[in-house]
Scaffold this motif. Structure first.
Motif, PDB file in Angstrom:
ATOM      1  N   ARG A   1       0.836  -1.215   0.000  1.00 21.50           N
ATOM      2  CA  ARG A   1       0.000   0.000   0.000  1.00 21.50           C
ATOM      3  C   ARG A   1       0.863   1.254   0.000  1.00 21.50           C
ATOM      4  O   ARG A   1       0.549   2.244  -0.678  1.00 21.50           O
ATOM      5  CB  ARG A   1      -0.922  -0.017   1.212  1.00 21.50           C
ATOM      6  CG  ARG A   1      -1.811   1.231   1.342  1.00 21.50           C
ATOM      7  CD  ARG A   1      -2.703   1.443   0.108  1.00 21.50           C
ATOM      8  NE  ARG A   1      -3.508   2.637   0.255  1.00 21.50           N
ATOM      9  CZ  ARG A   1      -4.733   2.652   0.784  1.00 21.50           C
ATOM     10  NH1 ARG A   1      -5.282   1.526   1.231  1.00 21.50           N
ATOM     11  NH2 ARG A   1      -5.413   3.770   0.866  1.00 21.50           N
ATOM     12  N   LEU A   2       1.962   1.262   0.732  1.00 24.70           N
ATOM     13  CA  LEU A   2       2.853   2.413   0.727  1.00 24.70           C
ATOM     14  C   LEU A   2       3.412   2.675  -0.672  1.00 24.70           C
ATOM     15  O   LEU A   2       3.561   3.831  -1.085  1.00 24.70           O
ATOM     16  CB  LEU A   2       4.000   2.189   1.712  1.00 24.70           C
ATOM     17  CG  LEU A   2       3.622   2.208   3.203  1.00 24.70           C
ATOM     18  CD1 LEU A   2       4.823   1.776   4.051  1.00 24.70           C
ATOM     19  CD2 LEU A   2       3.130   3.582   3.627  1.00 24.70           C
ATOM     20  N   ALA A   3       3.710   1.606  -1.404  1.00 25.50           N
ATOM     21  CA  ALA A   3       4.199   1.762  -2.774  1.00 25.50           C
ATOM     22  C   ALA A   3       3.111   2.328  -3.683  1.00 25.50           C
ATOM     23  O   ALA A   3       3.354   3.268  -4.465  1.00 25.50           O
ATOM     24  CB  ALA A   3       4.702   0.423  -3.301  1.00 25.50           C
ATOM     25  N   PHE A   4       1.907   1.776  -3.596  1.00 23.30           N
ATOM     26  CA  PHE A   4       0.804   2.274  -4.431  1.00 23.30           C
ATOM     27  C   PHE A   4       0.485   3.734  -4.114  1.00 23.30           C
ATOM     28  O   PHE A   4       0.136   4.514  -5.008  1.00 23.30           O
ATOM     29  CB  PHE A   4      -0.443   1.408  -4.234  1.00 23.30           C
ATOM     30  CG  PHE A   4      -0.371   0.064  -4.899  1.00 23.30           C
ATOM     31  CD1 PHE A   4      -0.251  -0.044  -6.272  1.00 23.30           C
ATOM     32  CD2 PHE A   4      -0.435  -1.106  -4.146  1.00 23.30           C
ATOM     33  CE1 PHE A   4      -0.191  -1.290  -6.898  1.00 23.30           C
ATOM     34  CE2 PHE A   4      -0.378  -2.350  -4.754  1.00 23.30           C
ATOM     35  CZ  PHE A   4      -0.254  -2.445  -6.133  1.00 23.30           C
ATOM     36  N   ASP A   5       0.614   4.115  -2.844  1.00 25.29           N
ATOM     37  CA  ASP A   5       0.316   5.494  -2.445  1.00 25.29           C
ATOM     38  C   ASP A   5       1.220   6.514  -3.137  1.00 25.29           C
ATOM     39  O   ASP A   5       0.854   7.684  -3.272  1.00 25.29           O
ATOM     40  CB  ASP A   5       0.456   5.652  -0.926  1.00 25.29           C
ATOM     41  CG  ASP A   5      -0.715   5.063  -0.160  1.00 25.29           C
ATOM     42  OD1 ASP A   5      -1.758   4.787  -0.787  1.00 25.29           O
ATOM     43  OD2 ASP A   5      -0.586   4.875   1.066  1.00 25.29           O
ATOM     44  N   LEU A   6       2.407   6.092  -3.560  1.00 22.49           N
ATOM     45  CA  LEU A   6       3.360   7.010  -4.169  1.00 22.49           C
ATOM     46  C   LEU A   6       3.033   7.328  -5.626  1.00 22.49           C
ATOM     47  O   LEU A   6       3.497   8.337  -6.151  1.00 22.49           O
ATOM     48  CB  LEU A   6       4.770   6.419  -4.093  1.00 22.49           C
ATOM     49  CG  LEU A   6       5.377   6.305  -2.698  1.00 22.49           C
ATOM     50  CD1 LEU A   6       6.643   5.440  -2.742  1.00 22.49           C
ATOM     51  CD2 LEU A   6       5.691   7.684  -2.133  1.00 22.49           C
ATOM     52  N   ALA A   7       2.248   6.472  -6.293  1.00 23.12           N
ATOM     53  CA  ALA A   7       2.059   6.574  -7.737  1.00 23.12           C
ATOM     54  C   ALA A   7       0.689   7.151  -8.089  1.00 23.12           C
ATOM     55  O   ALA A   7      -0.225   7.224  -7.260  1.00 23.12           O
ATOM     56  CB  ALA A   7       2.225   5.199  -8.385  1.00 23.12           C
ATOM     57  N   ASP A   8       0.553   7.541  -9.361  1.00 25.80           N
ATOM     58  CA  ASP A   8      -0.713   8.049  -9.879  1.00 25.80           C
ATOM     59  C   ASP A   8      -1.645   6.921 -10.299  1.00 25.80           C
ATOM     60  O   ASP A   8      -2.815   7.169 -10.600  1.00 25.80           O
ATOM     61  CB  ASP A   8      -0.449   8.956 -11.086  1.00 25.80           C
ATOM     62  CG  ASP A   8       0.360  10.183 -10.708  1.00 25.80           C
ATOM     63  OD1 ASP A   8      -0.023  10.871  -9.745  1.00 25.80           O
ATOM     64  OD2 ASP A   8       1.388  10.442 -11.367  1.00 25.80           O
ATOM     65  N   GLY A   9      -1.130   5.720 -10.329  1.00 25.33           N
ATOM     66  CA  GLY A   9      -1.934   4.572 -10.724  1.00 25.33           C
ATOM     67  C   GLY A   9      -1.039   3.387 -10.989  1.00 25.33           C
ATOM     68  O   GLY A   9       0.183   3.452 -10.798  1.00 25.33           O
TER      69      GLY A   9
END
Length: 455
Positions: A239-247
């Motif tokens: 989730r921390l990784a996904f939070d960094l990206a636009d998608g």
């Protein structure tokens, strides 16, 4: 603690066991291309970890409740809620597999001539960038150039090179980080690197996306290798990784342990509406995206199972065990071993074969002939550049063979058989011939080319 699979076998399937003569005949019929072999000609299939995993009893049960309603099926909402909880993105679109998500995203984001910059584009990702009119640029970190170095995050992007690209003069349309970095030896990407990439992309107002096919395996390696994450769960790190990206785009044939499916997940509503129109025109209505309801149900369950620490611990241990056996036989691998695959250094094992004769392909072919093991070359046949006459003019930086390990399919004894076969080939590597290309398409040639040995 002894290596033990955290599951028991409930259904079995016979394994084809052929004679050497039968394997030789099969390879001649396949024009020495492992992709052209039939499944009933392969004893241990390590060609891909995509869609080749074994379903759990819970996934099979979930499939039975699949709602096949054309629009608004219950199964879609279970799938959507699971992906949203995992990623935090509000706009979730199912697709039949990851390359469909890539095609839709690149078609919506990239303008002709714009760059797609990545730690490493994999083959279909690169093809979709090209087909969208873009230019694929790989910027792996400097540590990735040393195959023997034990640097823990060789999947990282070169931040200095990325900053230079973003500063111009080239027009960068998108930055894509592949976790784990499949084309770069199955190596993980650190959270520190992802955080820095996100900051650079925000500063330059360039969209930042994840290719998250192996998000859970990347999260597990972050927990094991990166300071500050040892007390996190795999789902928390993901989730921390996904939070960094636009998608994100993802083939769920990998880390959802299913046979078919993927998603395109987006944060921004305007882009989501654009992509949804392409989805409906090319894949299916927004609530099924080319998938059956039973697929959506099994994907949702698989996404829950893949982040279980016991599962990830055992899968990583199996790959590490295979790596130790292979190295004990004198065969070098890309260090440190990842999870989804082991990468053999064919160039070092077969120094008598020049890149123009494809040592990676030669080793992959020999492993099939010797033991019925099917695997894939990641060397100059896949990554090399040739002129209009088919002559290799730019070899790949490395001549590798990928042993992709299907999820929950092969036991420790199967992997030990693979290691024994590699050891037998390594006893007399000078006997392995090089190969020449007889016929090949212009794009993705390794899938459909015809080659022959050079005697």
């Amino acid at each position: 603690m002894p290596l033990m699979e955290p599951y028991r076998v409930k259904v079995v399937e016979p394994i084809p066991i052929l004679t050497r003569a039968e394997r030789e005949a099969a390879m001649v019929r396949a024009a020495y291309n492992p992709f052209s072999l039939r499944a009933d000609e392969v004893t241990i299939d390590l060609l891909s970890d995509s869609g080749t995993g074994a379903l759990s009893a819970a996934q099979q049960a979930a499939g039975m409740r699949g709602d096949e309603t054309y629009a608004g099926a219950r199964s879609f909402f279970r799938f959507r809620d699971t992906v949203s909880e995992l990623t935090g993105y509000p706009h979730i679109m199912p697709v039949h597999q990851g390359r469909a998500a890539e095609r839709i995203l690149f078609g919506a984001v990239l303008k002709p001539g714009q760059l797609s910059v990545s730690n490493t584009h994999f083959d279909t990702t690169r093809a979709n960038v090209i087909l969208s009119g873009g230019v694929a640029v790989d910027l792996p970190c400097p540590e990735a150039a040393d195959l023997d170095n034990a640097y823990p995050f060789k999947g990282d992007i070169d931040l200095a090179a990325l900053a230079a690209k973003l500063d111009g003069p080239d027009d960068v349309g998108i930055v894509v980080m592949t976790i784990t970095n499949n084309g770069g030896g199955g190596q993980p990407v650190s959270m520190a690197n992802l955080t820095a990439v996100a900051k650079l992309c925000r500063e330059h107002q360039v969209p930042f996306f994840l290719d998250a096919a192996r998000f859970a395996e990347n999260a597990w390696l972050v927990i094991q290798r990166e300071p500050g994450y040892a007390d996190h769960t795999p789902q928390q790190v993901a989730r921390l990784a996904f939070d960094l990206a636009d998608g994100a785009v993802a083939s769920l044939k990998k880390d959802a342990i299913a046979h078919m499916g993927g998603f395109l997940a987006l944060r921004e509503e305007g882009l989501a509406k654009h992509c949804e129109a392409i989805l409906i025109a090319t894949e299916g209505f927004r609530t099924y995206g080319g998938l059956a309801g039973r697929d959506l149900e099994m994907l949702a369950e698989g996404l829950r199972e893949v982040v279980e620490p016991d599962y990830l611990r055992a899968r990583a241990a199996a790959t590490a065990h295979l790596a130790e056996l292979v190295k004990a036989a004198g065969v070098s691998v890309v260090e440190p071993p990842g999870i989804h695959a082991l990468y053999l250094n064919a160039g070092r094992l077969l120094p008598h074969i020049p890149p123009s004769e494809f040592p990676g392909h030669a080793l992959a072919t020999e492993l099939y002939l010797a033991g019925g093991i099917r695997c894939a070359e990641l060397g100059s046949l896949y990554l090399g550049e040739e002129d209009e006459n088919g002559v290799l003019v730019k070899p790949a930086p490395y001549e590798l063979v990928r042993l992709a390990i299907p999820r929950r399919v092969y036991t420790q004894s199967h992997l030990e058989y693979v290691a024994e076969t590699i050891a037998e080939v390594a006893k007399n590597p000078e006997r392995v011939p090089g190969y020449r290309v007889v016929e090949a398409p212009a794009l993705l040639r390794h899938f459909n080319c015809r080659v022959e040995p050079i005697r």
